[in-house]
Design an enzyme around this catalytic site. Sequence first.
Site, PDB file in Angstrom:
ATOM      1  N   ASP A  15       0.832  -1.200   0.000  1.00 32.14           N
ATOM      2  CA  ASP A  15       0.000   0.000   0.000  1.00 32.14           C
ATOM      3  C   ASP A  15       0.880   1.269   0.000  1.00 32.14           C
ATOM      4  O   ASP A  15       1.849   1.344   0.769  1.00 32.14           O
ATOM      5  CB  ASP A  15      -0.868  -0.052   1.278  1.00 32.14           C
ATOM      6  CG  ASP A  15      -2.060   0.871   1.232  1.00 32.14           C
ATOM      7  OD1 ASP A  15      -2.444   1.300   0.139  1.00 32.14           O
ATOM      8  OD2 ASP A  15      -2.627   1.141   2.315  1.00 32.14           O
ATOM      9  N   GLY A  26      -9.186   5.694   2.558  1.00 32.28           N
ATOM     10  CA  GLY A  26      -9.754   6.505   3.636  1.00 32.28           C
ATOM     11  C   GLY A  26     -11.201   6.158   3.942  1.00 32.28           C
ATOM     12  O   GLY A  26     -11.987   7.028   4.321  1.00 32.28           O
ATOM     13  N   SER A  82     -12.502   4.533   6.352  1.00 37.54           N
ATOM     14  CA  SER A  82     -12.920   4.500   7.767  1.00 37.54           C
ATOM     15  C   SER A  82     -13.816   5.683   8.103  1.00 37.54           C
ATOM     16  O   SER A  82     -14.633   5.605   9.014  1.00 37.54           O
ATOM     17  CB  SER A  82     -11.689   4.507   8.688  1.00 37.54           C
ATOM     18  OG  SER A  82     -10.954   3.315   8.498  1.00 37.54           O
TER      19      SER A  82
HETATM   20 ZN    ZN Z   1      -4.541   5.037   1.272  1.00 39.79          ZN
END
Ligand code: ZN
Length: 288
Positions: free
Chosen positions: A82, A211, A213
């Site tokens: 990532d 993102g 979350s």
């Molecule tokens: Zn990311």
Amino acid sequence: MSLVNFNKMLARARRENYAVGAFNVYHLQDITTVLAAAEAVRSPVILATTRDAFAHSTMEDLVAVIKRRARATEIPVCLHLDHARDFDTIIRAIFAGYTSVMFDGSSLPLAENIHKTREIVKVAEPLNVSVEAEIGRVGRVQTQYSEEKTDDGAVFSDPGEVKKFVEETGIDACAIAIGSLHGMQKQEASLNLNLLEEIRKRVEIPLVLHGSSGVKETELKEIGARGIQKVNIGTRLQRVFTDEMRRILAENKNLHDSVKVLESARKALKKEVIHKIEILGSSNKVRN
Ligand SMILES: [Zn+2]
């Protein structure tokens, strides 16, 4: 089975209108828990690691554990690097056994992002490693403990640029910025679904949401049908894990058995991962 890249997983998700979770893992506890959760609901899964994970467990140790665990399960497992920002880390990951990599050139000018991403694709493609890259910029919430305190500048993806970027780089999946931010503790982000639709009209490959979350679950439920096929989830998992550790330690002042503390945190994490998988719609996609 052996580790796989994400191409088949995401192609099927695209045909059937769901998204696959890419869960950020850092250590043995969350690796085994995310895999157990995916197995429990028969979902394909992507395990993602960032450089923060390498600071805790080395890249080579993580690969060894994840490879072994993937071989022992019937569900497809993709090991994804990532947010790598340099060529060297990506090459090292591919040689270590990663089946998927993300090159993050989102802070670079478009031409340079295209050029560098293309170089990665040239190396990865013949080795059967899938490549994700980012255009526009998903920002990061500034928190006391964030590693990237200064990095909060989000730039929405431009649909025309996404098209050019995808065509000229040959990537397998594209991360876009449509309103989410890394590191959000509360679900307060609102996605720009019109922008997503404009992007979707112009490109065919799976799109990726970072993102998540901070994204409302009502929106997460819908995005598989709108062309987002990979959803990265990190902050939320960390939160659930550490909240449970705090709770069990606060409630049991004489508890000093670390295994019991971790067991409890794993149980809470497993529940949350299953919940996210069900929200994204990837459960029961692996035959018994
Ligand atoms: Zn990311």
